[in-house]
Design an enzyme around this catalytic site. Structure first.
Site, short mmCIF file in Angstrom:
data_model
loop_
_atom_site.label_atom_id
_atom_site.label_comp_id
_atom_site.label_asym_id
_atom_site.label_seq_id
_atom_site.Cartn_x
_atom_site.Cartn_y
_atom_site.Cartn_z
N ASP A 1 3.99 2.18 -4.20
CA ASP A 1 2.99 2.54 -5.21
C ASP A 1 3.04 1.48 -6.30
O ASP A 1 4.07 1.32 -6.95
CB ASP A 1 3.35 3.93 -5.76
CG ASP A 1 2.40 4.39 -6.85
OD1 ASP A 1 1.59 3.58 -7.33
OD2 ASP A 1 2.46 5.58 -7.21
N ARG B 1 -17.93 9.62 1.03
CA ARG B 1 -19.04 8.78 0.57
C ARG B 1 -20.24 8.92 1.48
O ARG B 1 -20.15 9.43 2.60
CB ARG B 1 -18.59 7.33 0.46
CG ARG B 1 -17.74 7.13 -0.76
CD ARG B 1 -17.46 5.69 -1.03
NE ARG B 1 -16.33 5.23 -0.26
CZ ARG B 1 -15.68 4.09 -0.53
NH1 ARG B 1 -16.07 3.33 -1.53
NH2 ARG B 1 -14.66 3.72 0.21
N ASP C 1 0.85 -1.19 0.00
CA ASP C 1 0.00 0.00 0.00
C ASP C 1 0.89 1.24 0.00
O ASP C 1 2.02 1.20 0.51
CB ASP C 1 -0.89 0.01 1.24
CG ASP C 1 -2.22 0.72 1.00
OD1 ASP C 1 -3.27 0.07 1.09
OD2 ASP C 1 -2.20 1.94 0.73
N ASN C 2 0.42 2.33 -0.57
CA ASN C 2 1.17 3.59 -0.49
C ASN C 2 0.47 4.62 0.40
O ASN C 2 0.90 5.76 0.49
CB ASN C 2 1.41 4.18 -1.89
CG ASN C 2 0.12 4.60 -2.56
OD1 ASN C 2 -0.97 4.33 -2.06
ND2 ASN C 2 0.24 5.26 -3.70
N TYR D 1 -12.16 6.88 -12.95
CA TYR D 1 -12.30 5.62 -12.20
C TYR D 1 -12.95 4.57 -13.09
O TYR D 1 -12.45 3.45 -13.23
CB TYR D 1 -13.12 5.88 -10.95
CG TYR D 1 -13.28 4.69 -10.03
CD1 TYR D 1 -12.18 4.15 -9.37
CD2 TYR D 1 -14.54 4.15 -9.77
CE1 TYR D 1 -12.32 3.08 -8.50
CE2 TYR D 1 -14.69 3.09 -8.89
CZ TYR D 1 -13.59 2.55 -8.25
OH TYR D 1 -13.74 1.49 -7.38
N1 UDP Z 1 -24.51 11.32 -1.49
C1 UDP Z 1 -25.31 12.20 -0.79
N2 UDP Z 1 -24.75 12.90 0.23
C2 UDP Z 1 -23.46 12.77 0.62
C3 UDP Z 1 -22.64 11.87 -0.09
C4 UDP Z 1 -23.20 11.16 -1.16
O1 UDP Z 1 -26.50 12.35 -1.09
O2 UDP Z 1 -23.05 13.45 1.58
C5 UDP Z 1 -25.11 10.54 -2.58
C6 UDP Z 1 -24.34 10.55 -3.90
O3 UDP Z 1 -24.72 11.66 -4.70
C7 UDP Z 1 -24.76 9.23 -4.50
C8 UDP Z 1 -24.97 8.34 -3.29
O4 UDP Z 1 -25.13 9.19 -2.18
O5 UDP Z 1 -25.98 9.36 -5.19
C9 UDP Z 1 -23.80 7.41 -3.03
O6 UDP Z 1 -22.64 8.18 -3.05
P1 UDP Z 1 -21.22 7.62 -2.66
O7 UDP Z 1 -20.27 8.76 -2.74
O8 UDP Z 1 -21.29 6.87 -1.39
O9 UDP Z 1 -20.81 6.55 -3.77
P2 UDP Z 1 -21.32 6.19 -5.25
O10 UDP Z 1 -22.34 5.15 -5.03
O11 UDP Z 1 -21.88 7.40 -5.93
O12 UDP Z 1 -20.10 5.70 -5.91
#
Ligand code: UDP
Length: 314
Positions: free
Chosen positions: A57, A187, A32-33, A146
């Site tokens: 890396d 997330r 891991d980095n 990604y």
């Molecule tokens: N989301 C949200 N509020 C937050 C963070 C994320 O409403 O504070 C929403 C985001 O727009 C997406 C969903 O939650 O529709 C899941 O987002 P996440 O970033 O967890 O991962 P994704 O499934 O989009 O890769």
């Protein structure tokens, strides 16, 4: 007993995989980095003499001495906020890093399991998503770094299998949560839980009608181990098929944390998928796998992990 290399082994899912293979009596080499992970996730493993850590890396080169039976290639930023912050490293680890990992697998005659993602389906036009769906990805959008890197990684993995006979497995991972997620990874799970516990508004992006399906990490790890040991080379979805809207998810987090936080609506990120739900028929049939931890039980465990991190004074 086997010798296993886990790239991204200090990350959220990677660290659970390290634990799992050590528990089965295997030797684990974690690489891991720390770009989006932390030594805290693996600190407790250093006491085990079968655990080795290499800080590196994986996009530059990978050197591992001695034999290897399996490589689990999990190194990558995995949160939309992270891959927006690190767009080029995200592209490099999915492409160059996967190339290095496959080259090492070929050299060592090791089996390679690629961590792919539901993001290969993009903003899907088929619902739920089965492995036969080819996806709807915007290659030049902010998430493209990604999505396309992982799509390239899948293509390269299949090419190494076809051209060089490398034993390969591909798991398409849907939204997963549990202990060792990064509190500030942006997330929805860590955001909502930390906001709810702090009494701050829960930030729902868009109108919250978009859906996701959340799997607890122990279920995911079980599916990954089964897939690695299977003889199935095409991609396999792993995730929890229970689908919830993000607006409803906010209410669930509020209820589970007994929070009086309000809901605050914020702009929807570009290319945010409107729906996401795994079709897990293939995993059920081939691996005899399905999630066992309910959404509520899993979330309670994730909340218990985050709670002390938010305690005053930290
Ligand atoms: N989301 C949200 N509020 C937050 C963070 C994320 O409403 O504070 C929403 C985001 O727009 C997406 C969903 O939650 O529709 C899941 O987002 P996440 O970033 O967890 O991962 P994704 O499934 O989009 O890769």
């Amino acid at each position: 007993m086997a010798r296993v290399l886990i790239t991204g082994g200090a990350g959220f899912i990677g660290s659970h995989l390290c634990e799992r293979f050590l528990a089965e009596g295997d030797d684990v080499i974690c690489m891991d980095n720390f770009r989006t992970s932390t030594p805290d996730n693996i600190a407790h493993l250093f006491a085990d003499r079968r655990f080795t850590f290499i800080q590196q890396d994986v996009t530059t080169y990978i050197y591992v001495s001695g034999p290897l039976d399996a490589i689990l290639h999990f190194a990558s930023p995995a949160s939309p906020v992270d891959y927006l912050e690190f767009p080029i490293p995200t592209l490099k680890v999915g492409s160059l890093g996967t190339h290095k990992a496959l080259g090492l697998a070929k050299e060592k005659r090791a089996r390679l399991l690629l961590a792919s993602t539901s993001e290969v389906y993009g903003d899907p036009l088929e619902h739920p998503q089965s492995e036969d769906y080819w996806g709807n990805v915007n290659p030049i959008g902010p998430r493209g770094v990604y999505d396309e890197a992982k799509r390239f990684a899948e293509a390269l993995t299949m090419a190494y299998h076809r051209a060089h006979g490398v034993e390969t497995r591909i798991v398409r991972i849907f939204n997963t949560h549990g202990p060792r997620m990064r509190l500030n990874d942006g997330r929805v799970v860590p955001n909502f839980i930390s906001q709810a516990l702090k009494g701050e508004p829960l930030t729902v992006y868009g109108d919250g009608s978009q859906t996701r399906s959340f799997c607890f990490v122990s279920d995911l790890v079980e599916g990954i181990v089964r897939l690695l040991r299977s003889d199935y080379r095409s991609p396999v979805n792993l995730g929890n098929p229970i689908e919830v809207s993000i607006r409803e998810f906010a209410d669930r987090i509020k209820a589970l944390t007994a929070s009086r936080s309000e809901i605050a609506f914020r702009p929807l990120p570009v290319d945010d998928p409107k729906v996401r739900q795994p079709d897990i028929a293939r995993a059920r049939q081939l691996l005899g796998w399905e999630p066992r931890v309910s959404l509520e039980d899993g979330l309670r465990r994730t909340i218990d992990y985050f709670r002390p991190k938010l305690a005053p004074g930290r």
